[in-house]
Design an enzyme around this catalytic site. Structure first.
Site, PDB file in Angstrom:
ATOM      1  N   SER A  78       0.832  -1.211   0.000  1.00  0.00           N
ATOM      2  CA  SER A  78       0.000   0.000   0.000  1.00  0.00           C
ATOM      3  C   SER A  78       0.860   1.252   0.000  1.00  0.00           C
ATOM      4  O   SER A  78       1.946   1.268   0.591  1.00  0.00           O
ATOM      5  CB  SER A  78      -0.859  -0.017   1.263  1.00  0.00           C
ATOM      6  N   TYR A  92      -2.197  -0.900  10.730  1.00  0.00           N
ATOM      7  CA  TYR A  92      -2.394  -1.447   9.378  1.00  0.00           C
ATOM      8  C   TYR A  92      -1.171  -1.147   8.509  1.00  0.00           C
ATOM      9  O   TYR A  92      -0.603  -2.041   7.856  1.00  0.00           O
ATOM     10  CB  TYR A  92      -3.667  -0.855   8.752  1.00  0.00           C
ATOM     11  N   LYS A 107       1.897  -3.634   6.661  1.00  0.00           N
ATOM     12  CA  LYS A 107       2.328  -3.644   5.251  1.00  0.00           C
ATOM     13  C   LYS A 107       3.841  -3.404   5.179  1.00  0.00           C
ATOM     14  O   LYS A 107       4.553  -4.051   4.399  1.00  0.00           O
ATOM     15  CB  LYS A 107       1.579  -2.573   4.450  1.00  0.00           C
TER      16      LYS A 107
HETATM   17  N1  UFG Z   1     -12.999  11.219   2.812  1.00  0.00           N
HETATM   18  C1  UFG Z   1     -14.051  12.049   3.155  1.00  0.00           C
HETATM   19  N2  UFG Z   1     -15.188  11.487   3.663  1.00  0.00           N
HETATM   20  C2  UFG Z   1     -15.312  10.141   3.843  1.00  0.00           C
HETATM   21  C3  UFG Z   1     -14.232   9.292   3.481  1.00  0.00           C
HETATM   22  C4  UFG Z   1     -13.086   9.866   2.984  1.00  0.00           C
HETATM   23  O1  UFG Z   1     -13.962  13.282   3.010  1.00  0.00           O
HETATM   24  O2  UFG Z   1     -16.367   9.686   4.331  1.00  0.00           O
HETATM   25  C5  UFG Z   1     -11.776  11.798   2.233  1.00  0.00           C
HETATM   26  C6  UFG Z   1     -10.521  11.569   3.037  1.00  0.00           C
HETATM   27  O3  UFG Z   1     -10.345  12.600   4.003  1.00  0.00           O
HETATM   28  C7  UFG Z   1      -9.444  11.576   1.944  1.00  0.00           C
HETATM   29  C8  UFG Z   1     -10.153  10.974   0.740  1.00  0.00           C
HETATM   30  O4  UFG Z   1     -11.542  11.142   0.995  1.00  0.00           O
HETATM   31  O5  UFG Z   1      -9.073  12.897   1.627  1.00  0.00           O
HETATM   32  C9  UFG Z   1      -9.871   9.486   0.546  1.00  0.00           C
HETATM   33  O6  UFG Z   1     -10.142   8.793   1.746  1.00  0.00           O
HETATM   34  P1  UFG Z   1     -10.225   7.194   1.810  1.00  0.00           P
HETATM   35  O7  UFG Z   1     -10.590   6.835   3.219  1.00  0.00           O
HETATM   36  O8  UFG Z   1     -11.096   6.686   0.726  1.00  0.00           O
HETATM   37  O9  UFG Z   1      -8.748   6.726   1.444  1.00  0.00           O
HETATM   38  P2  UFG Z   1      -7.335   7.074   2.149  1.00  0.00           P
HETATM   39  O10 UFG Z   1      -6.526   7.797   1.136  1.00  0.00           O
HETATM   40  O11 UFG Z   1      -7.520   7.713   3.467  1.00  0.00           O
HETATM   41  O12 UFG Z   1      -6.772   5.619   2.439  1.00  0.00           O
HETATM   42  C10 UFG Z   1      -6.539   4.711   1.371  1.00  0.00           C
HETATM   43  C11 UFG Z   1      -6.797   3.283   1.834  1.00  0.00           C
HETATM   44  C12 UFG Z   1      -5.771   2.868   2.878  1.00  0.00           C
HETATM   45  C13 UFG Z   1      -4.381   3.102   2.365  1.00  0.00           C
HETATM   46  C14 UFG Z   1      -4.215   4.512   1.848  1.00  0.00           C
HETATM   47  C15 UFG Z   1      -2.879   4.610   1.128  1.00  0.00           C
HETATM   48  O13 UFG Z   1      -8.093   3.165   2.390  1.00  0.00           O
HETATM   49  O14 UFG Z   1      -5.914   1.483   3.126  1.00  0.00           O
HETATM   50  O15 UFG Z   1      -5.240   4.854   0.899  1.00  0.00           O
HETATM   51  O16 UFG Z   1      -2.535   5.882   0.770  1.00  0.00           O
HETATM   52  F1  UFG Z   1      -3.513   2.894   3.360  1.00  0.00           F
END
Ligand code: UFG
Length: 325
Positions: free
Chosen positions: A130, A153, A157
């Site tokens: 990841s 998590y 990884k």
């Molecule tokens: N976001 C919102 N509202 C939500 C969910 C997410 O505004 O309900 C925003 C987050 O703040 C972020 C973006 O949308 O800016 C993406 O969020 P995600 O939770 O979809 O993904 P992340 O980038 O936080 O995390 C993902 C994977 C992880 C991994 C990571 C690696 O879920 O497992 O990318 O960079 F580790």
């Protein structure tokens, strides 16, 4: 020869099984696929769906990769040539609440799998890593950057990557591709397989999709005061079928890798939360109500890949690659 896919009934695993059946067959390399999955976050319904899409059956074994005896029996029964290892827990928040579950399942599970592979002299592996291993490095993120992790998590990884690098250094017969995923989204165009998280989704896209169909009332946008195009978080969203095809390419190019190689799987482009919401709205013609709430703990402003290595190694060249840590 058989290809073992751990976690093959999950979101990325199932799309990868489909792409292997479709693409690999068209390029003349047929694989007999054996899926091992404990069904902790997926269902056997996916197997019928895979068959509907590809017209081919796969062998399914319900087992936990942490179970040495079950894995050993599997390797005795099937002539496994290579492994794609997806099986693992993936919820960042939950990993802080249940760290032992994460270390056991992800790290011990991988060590068990590797021990069985070594015993049976199977030394070709594609691993699900990841972009979280880049910690707070500044994007675009490339594979030569330092690594760190901020939650259990991510630690699992990173630990697994270290284990794989050490293993490949100890024995040059190993060929390992460590694929560092950015943000996988979307579903197979058939609509038969896709992402189906249990409970309230943690990730942006499944959340937005559930708001669009009226299952959830409103999206919470975590922060609009980041230093980005519109103040909301920027990520590198990669279509799950592209990601799946990246696995097929990695598998086909494993013989170019001596040792263990980390490879980004991202598009190289960043998209903000509001850009996602507006695009989803436009395409689906559904309203996506949202409200801005404070930043989510641990989130970074901007995360996107430098995708040059994937292009070079998986798409373009005949270059050979060696252990890179
Ligand atoms: N976001 C919102 N509202 C939500 C969910 C997410 O505004 O309900 C925003 C987050 O703040 C972020 C973006 O949308 O800016 C993406 O969020 P995600 O939770 O979809 O993904 P992340 O980038 O936080 O995390 C993902 C994977 C992880 C991994 C990571 C690696 O879920 O497992 O990318 O960079 F580790």
């Amino acid at each position: 020869m058989s290809l073992l896919i751990t976690g093959g009934t999950g979101y990325i695993g199932s799309h990868t099984v489909v792409e292997i059946q479709m693409l690999a067959a068209s390029e003349g390399k047929e694989w007999d696929i054996v899926i091992v999955d404990d069904l902790s976050n997926s269902s056997t319904k996916v197997l019928d769906r895979i068959k509907q899409i590809t017209s081919k059956s796969v062998t399914f074994i319900k087992a936990d990769v942490c179970d040495y005896d079950a894995m050993n029996t599997l390797f005795e029964q099937y002539d496994i040539e290579a492994v794609i290892h997806f099986a693992g827990h993936k919820a960042v928040g939950e990993s802080s609440e249940k760290p032992l579950n994460y270390y056991h399942n992800n790290v011990s599970g991988t060590v068990t799998l590797l021990r069985v592979m070594e015993l049976h002299k199977v030394k070709k592996l594609v691993f699900s890593s990841s972009a979280t291993v880049y910690g707070d490095n500044i994007s675009p993120l490339n594979e030569t950057m330092s690594t760190s992790a901020t939650n259990p998590y991510g630690q699992t990884k990173l630990m697994i990557e270290h284990i794989l690098f050490d293993l490949a250094k100890s024995d040059s017969d190993w060929s390992i591709a460590c694929l560092r995923y950015f943000n996988p989204i979307g579903a197979h165009h058939s609509g038969l397989i896709g992402e189906n998280p249990n409970g309230i989704p943690n990730n942006l896209l499944p959340y937005v999709a559930q708001v669009a169909v009226g299952r959830l009332a409103q999206l919470q946008v975590f922060g609009d005061d980041y230093d980005t195009v519109d103040g909301t978080g920027v990520r590198d969203y990669i279509h799950v079928v592209d990601l799946a095809q990246g696995h097929v390419k990695a598998l086909q190019n494993l013989d170019k890798i001596t040792g263990c190689k980390a490879i980004n799987l991202g598009t190289g482009n960043g998209t903000s939360v509001l850009e996602i919401v507006n695009t989803f709205k436009e395409i689906s013609q559904q309203d996506i109500p949202y409200k801005i709430v404070p930043r989510r703990l641990g989130d970074l402003a901007t995360v996107y890949a430098n995708a040059d290595l994937a292009n070079e190694l998986l798409v373009e060249s005949n270059k050979k690659f060696t252990n890179d840590d």
